[in-house]
Design a protein around this motif. Structure first.
Motif, PDB file in Angstrom:
ATOM      1  N   GLY A  73      85.305  48.636  59.985  1.00 38.57           N
ATOM      2  CA  GLY A  73      86.309  49.954  59.779  1.00 38.57           C
ATOM      3  C   GLY A  73      87.586  49.554  60.714  1.00 38.57           C
ATOM      4  O   GLY A  73      87.318  48.641  61.704  1.00 38.57           O
ATOM      5  N   ASP A  74      88.701  49.827  60.721  1.00 40.80           N
ATOM      6  CA  ASP A  74      89.958  49.943  61.178  1.00 40.80           C
ATOM      7  C   ASP A  74      90.236  51.074  62.071  1.00 40.80           C
ATOM      8  O   ASP A  74      90.303  51.987  61.421  1.00 40.80           O
ATOM      9  CB  ASP A  74      91.057  49.644  60.302  1.00 40.80           C
ATOM     10  N   LEU A  75      90.350  51.096  63.499  1.00 43.15           N
ATOM     11  CA  LEU A  75      90.572  52.040  64.156  1.00 43.15           C
ATOM     12  C   LEU A  75      91.911  52.600  63.944  1.00 43.15           C
ATOM     13  O   LEU A  75      92.231  53.882  64.057  1.00 43.15           O
ATOM     14  CB  LEU A  75      90.822  51.572  65.783  1.00 43.15           C
ATOM     15  N   LEU A 107      86.236  51.082  73.980  1.00 49.03           N
ATOM     16  CA  LEU A 107      86.023  50.298  75.089  1.00 49.03           C
ATOM     17  C   LEU A 107      86.699  49.018  75.016  1.00 49.03           C
ATOM     18  O   LEU A 107      86.321  48.114  74.135  1.00 49.03           O
ATOM     19  CB  LEU A 107      84.661  49.897  75.391  1.00 49.03           C
ATOM     20  N   ALA A 108      87.834  49.042  75.329  1.00 47.24           N
ATOM     21  CA  ALA A 108      88.941  47.607  75.501  1.00 47.24           C
ATOM     22  C   ALA A 108      89.311  47.383  74.060  1.00 47.24           C
ATOM     23  O   ALA A 108      89.290  46.077  73.468  1.00 47.24           O
ATOM     24  CB  ALA A 108      88.027  46.626  76.051  1.00 47.24           C
ATOM     25  N   VAL A 109      89.427  48.536  73.107  1.00 50.19           N
ATOM     26  CA  VAL A 109      90.116  48.263  72.017  1.00 50.19           C
ATOM     27  C   VAL A 109      91.405  48.968  71.531  1.00 50.19           C
ATOM     28  O   VAL A 109      92.187  48.493  70.835  1.00 50.19           O
ATOM     29  CB  VAL A 109      88.907  48.718  70.829  1.00 50.19           C
ATOM     30  N   ASP A 123      83.877  48.042  63.674  1.00 59.20           N
ATOM     31  CA  ASP A 123      84.680  47.113  64.126  1.00 59.20           C
ATOM     32  C   ASP A 123      85.177  46.389  62.878  1.00 59.20           C
ATOM     33  O   ASP A 123      84.762  46.643  61.839  1.00 59.20           O
ATOM     34  CB  ASP A 123      83.798  45.788  64.937  1.00 59.20           C
ATOM     35  N   ASN A 124      86.462  45.808  63.078  1.00 60.91           N
ATOM     36  CA  ASN A 124      87.169  45.001  61.997  1.00 60.91           C
ATOM     37  C   ASN A 124      87.008  43.706  61.884  1.00 60.91           C
ATOM     38  O   ASN A 124      87.721  42.943  61.368  1.00 60.91           O
ATOM     39  CB  ASN A 124      88.779  45.698  62.057  1.00 60.91           C
ATOM     40  N   ASP A 125      86.306  43.082  62.865  1.00 61.44           N
ATOM     41  CA  ASP A 125      86.084  41.633  62.739  1.00 61.44           C
ATOM     42  C   ASP A 125      84.709  41.195  62.033  1.00 61.44           C
ATOM     43  O   ASP A 125      83.813  41.670  62.354  1.00 61.44           O
ATOM     44  CB  ASP A 125      85.722  41.143  64.327  1.00 61.44           C
ATOM     45  N   HIS A 150      93.864  49.096  73.378  1.00 59.87           N
ATOM     46  CA  HIS A 150      95.131  48.365  73.624  1.00 59.87           C
ATOM     47  C   HIS A 150      95.275  47.124  72.367  1.00 59.87           C
ATOM     48  O   HIS A 150      96.283  46.315  72.721  1.00 59.87           O
ATOM     49  CB  HIS A 150      94.786  47.646  75.026  1.00 59.87           C
ATOM     50  N   PHE A 151      94.518  47.458  71.417  1.00 55.26           N
ATOM     51  CA  PHE A 151      94.777  46.510  70.276  1.00 55.26           C
ATOM     52  C   PHE A 151      95.750  47.422  69.229  1.00 55.26           C
ATOM     53  O   PHE A 151      95.822  46.822  68.096  1.00 55.26           O
ATOM     54  CB  PHE A 151      93.635  45.725  69.602  1.00 55.26           C
ATOM     55  N   VAL A 152      95.942  48.717  69.414  1.00 58.23           N
ATOM     56  CA  VAL A 152      96.409  49.461  68.620  1.00 58.23           C
ATOM     57  C   VAL A 152      97.852  49.670  69.016  1.00 58.23           C
ATOM     58  O   VAL A 152      98.293  50.189  70.279  1.00 58.23           O
ATOM     59  CB  VAL A 152      95.963  51.055  68.593  1.00 58.23           C
TER      60      VAL A 152
HETATM   61  C1  SAM Z   1      87.614  43.014  73.757  1.00 55.71           C
HETATM   62  S1  SAM Z   1      86.665  43.292  72.784  1.00 55.71           S
HETATM   63  C2  SAM Z   1      85.537  44.764  73.165  1.00 55.71           C
HETATM   64  C3  SAM Z   1      84.136  44.835  72.799  1.00 55.71           C
HETATM   65  C4  SAM Z   1      83.504  46.026  73.200  1.00 55.71           C
HETATM   66  N1  SAM Z   1      84.059  47.163  73.004  1.00 55.71           N
HETATM   67  C5  SAM Z   1      83.158  45.943  74.595  1.00 55.71           C
HETATM   68  O1  SAM Z   1      83.582  46.547  75.436  1.00 55.71           O
HETATM   69  O2  SAM Z   1      82.460  45.096  75.046  1.00 55.71           O
HETATM   70  C6  SAM Z   1      87.902  44.295  71.353  1.00 55.71           C
HETATM   71  C7  SAM Z   1      87.047  44.702  70.074  1.00 55.71           C
HETATM   72  O3  SAM Z   1      87.898  45.399  69.349  1.00 55.71           O
HETATM   73  C8  SAM Z   1      87.804  45.064  68.114  1.00 55.71           C
HETATM   74  N2  SAM Z   1      88.890  45.514  67.551  1.00 55.71           N
HETATM   75  C9  SAM Z   1      90.265  45.119  67.490  1.00 55.71           C
HETATM   76  N3  SAM Z   1      91.365  45.947  66.991  1.00 55.71           N
HETATM   77  C10 SAM Z   1      90.517  46.717  66.304  1.00 55.71           C
HETATM   78  C11 SAM Z   1      90.725  47.720  65.222  1.00 55.71           C
HETATM   79  N4  SAM Z   1      92.003  48.209  64.853  1.00 55.71           N
HETATM   80  N5  SAM Z   1      89.835  48.310  64.535  1.00 55.71           N
HETATM   81  C12 SAM Z   1      88.460  48.077  64.903  1.00 55.71           C
HETATM   82  N6  SAM Z   1      87.898  47.204  65.755  1.00 55.71           N
HETATM   83  C13 SAM Z   1      89.104  46.578  66.412  1.00 55.71           C
HETATM   84  C14 SAM Z   1      87.684  43.790  68.199  1.00 55.71           C
HETATM   85  O4  SAM Z   1      87.441  42.907  66.730  1.00 55.71           O
HETATM   86  C15 SAM Z   1      86.731  43.472  69.291  1.00 55.71           C
HETATM   87  O5  SAM Z   1      85.431  43.278  68.686  1.00 55.71           O
END
Ligand code: SAM
Length: 261
Positions: free
Chosen positions: A128-130, A157-159, A104-106, A161-163
């Protein structure tokens, strides 16, 4: 005030996706700014907490399914702040020796995960950063615990869409896919904005460090290029092999699938 468990790099003034998600799941690793954001989001999407729980329930069903297929190695990218029913717990119910790498990057997710799992030799927590998978897939990263010459299940999972589109999601998926041995799996949940409320939530995330890019189903499907989707295909997370089958469940604003390489 900064609690003792919060790393110094944490920004207390802006909500973070990991901490908002933690709050929605009933966790305690979040701040006032995250709770205020989550409550504002719940005005648009009153089911936000149910959606978060449905997502975790899908994760557990998918990990159990993969474990039953013989998978013993998991790479959970964007794993979030550990809650009940994490990947290693679900996998080890079937495969006691399963190995899991969390990325995770948090900083809160990484610090809390590392503290929780420090005595577990079969898990690894990496910052790490996706957006740059090459930086955490190799030696000094996931390859320190996982053998990439054998099948690995990658969880997004739910990540994804942050890209943003500008970060080339298809290119990122290709880098991950090229690292995997035949018989590996991709598990993904991705948000899709289908109502005005979903668009309003997407808009809200623009003021966080993690802007949201929800995508239509056809684009999410393309992220599975090279993988063959197992039944029932790309569906609402709650419709993916529900238990008990046929139970009426909430339809999340997004799609879930499991693909085999
Ligand atoms: C909505 S949460 C989902 C957490 C878990 N995968 C789940 O489904 O319960 C999104 C997670 O993705 C992480 N995240 C967002 N952008 C990221 C990136 N570029 N690289 C790594 N982690 C990332 C956030 O920090 C967060 O912990």
């Amino acid at each position: 005030m900064r609690p003792e468990w919060a790393p110094l790099t944490v920004d207390l003034d802006r909500p973070s996706a990991a901490r908002v998600w933690d709050f929605l799941l009933g966790g305690s690793h979040n701040f006032r700014v995250d709770r205020a954001f989550a409550r504002e989001m719940m005005i648009q999407m009153p089911d936000a907490q149910v959606i978060a729980r449905e997502n975790r329930a899908f994760l557990r069903r998918a990990v159990r399914f993969l474990s039953e297929q013989g998978i013993t190695q998991f790479l959970d990218i964007g794993s979030g702040i550990p809650t009940v029913g994490n990947v290693h717990e679900a996998a080890r119910a079937v495969r006691p020796g399963a190995r899991v790498v969390y990325v995770d990057n948090d900083p809160v997710a990484v610090t809390h995960g590392s503290a929780l799992l420090k005595d577990d030799p079969n898990t690894l927590v990496i910052e790490g950063d996706l957006g740059s998978p090459g930086a955490f897939l190799g030696a000094g990263g996931a390859a320190d615990l996982l053998d990439f010459t054998r099948p690995v299940a990658v969880l997004l999972l739910a990540v994804m869409h942050f890209v943003p589109d500008s970060a080339d999601p298809a290119g990122i998926m290709a880098q991950i896919r090229e690292r995997l041995a035949p018989g590996s799996y991709l598990v993904m949940v991705h948000g899709s904005a289908e109502t005005d409320a979903h668009h309003a939530v997407q808009e809200m995330y623009q003021r966080t460090p993690t802007a949201l890019t929800m995508r239509p189903r056809a684009e999410i499907l393309r992220l599975f290029d090279g993988f063959e989707l197992v039944a029932p295909g790309l569906v609402s997370p709650s419709d993916w092999r529900p238990e008990p089958p046929g139970e009426p469940v909430l339809k999340s604003p997004g799609y879930a699938g499991v693909g085999r390489l």
